[in-house]
Scaffold this active site. Structure first.
Site, PDB file in Angstrom:
ATOM      1  N   HIS A  68      11.983  -1.059 -12.909  1.00  0.00           N
ATOM      2  CA  HIS A  68      11.793  -2.516 -13.049  1.00  0.00           C
ATOM      3  C   HIS A  68      11.910  -3.135 -11.658  1.00  0.00           C
ATOM      4  O   HIS A  68      12.954  -3.037 -11.019  1.00  0.00           O
ATOM      5  CB  HIS A  68      12.864  -3.091 -13.983  1.00  0.00           C
ATOM      6  CG  HIS A  68      12.770  -4.576 -14.179  1.00  0.00           C
ATOM      7  ND1 HIS A  68      13.635  -5.272 -14.985  1.00  0.00           N
ATOM      8  CD2 HIS A  68      11.922  -5.510 -13.672  1.00  0.00           C
ATOM      9  CE1 HIS A  68      13.329  -6.567 -14.976  1.00  0.00           C
ATOM     10  NE2 HIS A  68      12.296  -6.728 -14.174  1.00  0.00           N
ATOM     11  N   HIS A 116       0.820  -1.214   0.000  1.00  0.00           N
ATOM     12  CA  HIS A 116       0.000   0.000   0.000  1.00  0.00           C
ATOM     13  C   HIS A 116       0.861   1.275   0.000  1.00  0.00           C
ATOM     14  O   HIS A 116       1.923   1.325   0.599  1.00  0.00           O
ATOM     15  CB  HIS A 116      -0.919   0.009   1.233  1.00  0.00           C
ATOM     16  CG  HIS A 116      -0.140   0.063   2.514  1.00  0.00           C
ATOM     17  ND1 HIS A 116       0.255   1.245   3.087  1.00  0.00           N
ATOM     18  CD2 HIS A 116       0.350  -0.935   3.287  1.00  0.00           C
ATOM     19  CE1 HIS A 116       0.932   0.986   4.171  1.00  0.00           C
ATOM     20  NE2 HIS A 116       1.017  -0.329   4.327  1.00  0.00           N
TER      21      HIS A 116
HETATM   22  C1  LIG Z   1      24.320  -5.694  -8.255  1.00  0.00           C
HETATM   23  C2  LIG Z   1      24.688  -6.085  -9.652  1.00  0.00           C
HETATM   24  C3  LIG Z   1      23.966  -5.169 -10.647  1.00  0.00           C
HETATM   25  C4  LIG Z   1      26.190  -5.879  -9.780  1.00  0.00           C
HETATM   26  O1  LIG Z   1      26.626  -6.254 -11.027  1.00  0.00           O
HETATM   27  P1  LIG Z   1      28.069  -5.740 -11.535  1.00  0.00           P
HETATM   28  O2  LIG Z   1      28.046  -4.248 -11.693  1.00  0.00           O
HETATM   29  O3  LIG Z   1      28.399  -6.534 -12.754  1.00  0.00           O
HETATM   30  O4  LIG Z   1      29.046  -6.026 -10.316  1.00  0.00           O
HETATM   31  P2  LIG Z   1      30.030  -7.239 -10.059  1.00  0.00           P
HETATM   32  O5  LIG Z   1      29.442  -8.549 -10.468  1.00  0.00           O
HETATM   33  O6  LIG Z   1      31.361  -6.841 -10.637  1.00  0.00           O
HETATM   34  O7  LIG Z   1      30.114  -7.248  -8.461  1.00  0.00           O
HETATM   35  C5  LIG Z   1      30.727  -6.204  -7.740  1.00  0.00           C
HETATM   36  C6  LIG Z   1      30.846  -6.674  -6.286  1.00  0.00           C
HETATM   37  O8  LIG Z   1      29.528  -6.752  -5.723  1.00  0.00           O
HETATM   38  C7  LIG Z   1      29.264  -8.100  -5.283  1.00  0.00           C
HETATM   39  N1  LIG Z   1      27.881  -8.387  -5.656  1.00  0.00           N
HETATM   40  C8  LIG Z   1      27.338  -8.343  -6.892  1.00  0.00           C
HETATM   41  N2  LIG Z   1      26.038  -8.612  -6.841  1.00  0.00           N
HETATM   42  C9  LIG Z   1      25.739  -8.857  -5.561  1.00  0.00           C
HETATM   43  C10 LIG Z   1      24.544  -9.198  -4.902  1.00  0.00           C
HETATM   44  N3  LIG Z   1      23.390  -9.311  -5.580  1.00  0.00           N
HETATM   45  N4  LIG Z   1      24.573  -9.361  -3.564  1.00  0.00           N
HETATM   46  C11 LIG Z   1      25.754  -9.226  -2.876  1.00  0.00           C
HETATM   47  N5  LIG Z   1      26.917  -8.894  -3.455  1.00  0.00           N
HETATM   48  C12 LIG Z   1      26.908  -8.722  -4.776  1.00  0.00           C
HETATM   49  C13 LIG Z   1      30.267  -8.980  -6.030  1.00  0.00           C
HETATM   50  O9  LIG Z   1      30.547 -10.165  -5.306  1.00  0.00           O
HETATM   51  C14 LIG Z   1      31.444  -8.060  -6.113  1.00  0.00           C
HETATM   52  O10 LIG Z   1      32.115  -8.052  -4.868  1.00  0.00           O
HETATM   53  P3  LIG Z   1      33.721  -7.946  -4.760  1.00  0.00           P
HETATM   54  O11 LIG Z   1      34.081  -6.606  -5.370  1.00  0.00           O
HETATM   55  O12 LIG Z   1      33.985  -8.011  -3.299  1.00  0.00           O
HETATM   56  O13 LIG Z   1      34.263  -9.085  -5.549  1.00  0.00           O
HETATM   57  C15 LIG Z   1      24.293  -7.559 -10.005  1.00  0.00           C
HETATM   58  O14 LIG Z   1      25.185  -8.497  -9.386  1.00  0.00           O
HETATM   59  C16 LIG Z   1      22.881  -7.913  -9.568  1.00  0.00           C
HETATM   60  O15 LIG Z   1      22.616  -8.406  -8.451  1.00  0.00           O
HETATM   61  N6  LIG Z   1      21.926  -7.648 -10.498  1.00  0.00           N
HETATM   62  C17 LIG Z   1      20.508  -7.935 -10.291  1.00  0.00           C
HETATM   63  C18 LIG Z   1      20.093  -9.050 -11.271  1.00  0.00           C
HETATM   64  C19 LIG Z   1      18.627  -9.341 -11.153  1.00  0.00           C
HETATM   65  O16 LIG Z   1      18.066  -9.495 -10.097  1.00  0.00           O
HETATM   66  N7  LIG Z   1      18.007  -9.413 -12.323  1.00  0.00           N
HETATM   67  C20 LIG Z   1      16.587  -9.682 -12.413  1.00  0.00           C
HETATM   68  C21 LIG Z   1      16.207  -9.898 -13.854  1.00  0.00           C
HETATM   69  S1  LIG Z   1      14.489 -10.141 -14.075  1.00  0.00           S
END
Ligand SMILES: CC(C)(COP(=O)(O)OP(=O)(O)OC[C@H]1O[C@@H](n2cnc3c(N)ncnc32)[C@H](O)[C@@H]1OP(=O)(O)O)[C@@H](O)C(=O)NCCC(=O)NCCS
Length: 207
Positions: free
Chosen positions: A136, A127
């Site tokens: 998104h 709510h």
């Molecule tokens: C957060 C996010 C955008 C980061 O992506 P990125 O910019 O490529 O970053 P990286 O993969 O290089 O990660 C950077 C750091 O964050 C950490 N990290 C990335 N995603 C994380 C998450 N979801 N939770 C916790 N830590 C995370 C990595 O382990 C890394 O840590 P380090 O520097 O200590 O090694 C991505 O991991 C994510 O979670 N995207 C959401 C995807 C999703 O839910 N999609 C739905 C589609 S319908």
């Protein structure tokens, strides 16, 4: 209706249309000439001609920045939202034109969803939540009461946001994060509790 974008996201939108919305797809548009068919539908590439002919278009692109870019570039006209028959949307909630609501999503009383946003499968929008344009909310995210989410923000899968928090524009919240305090514009936040690890490019949304 036209779907703009022949992607996996478009397939899920086709499922919304098939769930009993009484809306049919004429064809799908995509700027990639290599894609000629999606799930049995013809994919057309003459975007300029088609976009002006049919005012009922949904931009079926999951990336918030690209979705905004297409909307601005082609001056896409919107005249409805698409809501899956098995989503639960309060009569007192607003889902604005161009937005899509997937199966299993719940949108409760006085929630307000802007244009061209995505409420993905099983997301819960409680709510009084306010979600701006081009956002998104990924599958399984829980957005609790009174939360505010800015333009273009991507909330990852399975995120929880506690009540009343304000999340800025063009923010990315990583999958599984728990957000317990306000998040500034363009931040990338991960973990429990959510922690800023970097910032998105502030020019990305101005293309
Ligand atoms: C957060 C996010 C955008 C980061 O992506 P990125 O910019 O490529 O970053 P990286 O993969 O290089 O990660 C950077 C750091 O964050 C950490 N990290 C990335 N995603 C994380 C998450 N979801 N939770 C916790 N830590 C995370 C990595 O382990 C890394 O840590 P380090 O520097 O200590 O090694 C991505 O991991 C994510 O979670 N995207 C959401 C995807 C999703 O839910 N999609 C739905 C589609 S319908």
């Amino acid at each position: 209706m036209i779907l703009f974008g022949a992607s996996g996201h478009a397939k899920v939108i086709l499922d919304i249309l098939n769930s009993g919305t009484n809306t049919e797809v004429s064809y799908i548009l995509d700027d990639n000439p290599a894609i000629t068919e999606l799930a049995g539908f013809k994919v057309d590439h003459d975007i300029e001609r088609n976009i002006v002919q049919d005012i009922n278009t949904i931009i079926a692109i999951g990336d918030n920045r690209i979705r905004k870019h297409i909307f601005m570039k082609y001056n896409v006209k919107l005249n409805k939202a698409l809501i899956h028959n098995r989503a639960v949307v309060s009569d007192n909630a607003l889902v604005s034109n161009g937005s899509v609501v997937m199966a299993g999503a719940v949108i409760n009383h006085s929630a307000n969803i802007g244009e061209n946003s995505i409420i993905n499968s099983n997301a819960v929008i409680e709510h009084d939540v306010s979600i701006a344009n081009f956002a998104h909310i990924s599958p399984g995210a829980i957005i609790t009461g009174g939360v505010q989410i800015g333009e273009g923000t991507h909330i990852g899968a399975g995120v929880s946001v506690i009540p009343g928090v304000k999340i800025g524009k063009w923010v990315t919240v990583g999958a599984g994060a728990v957000i317990i305090k306000d998040v500034p514009d363009y931040a990338v936040v991960v973990g429990n509790p959510g922690n800023i690890i970097k910032y998105n490019n502030t020019n990305d949304d101005k293309r």
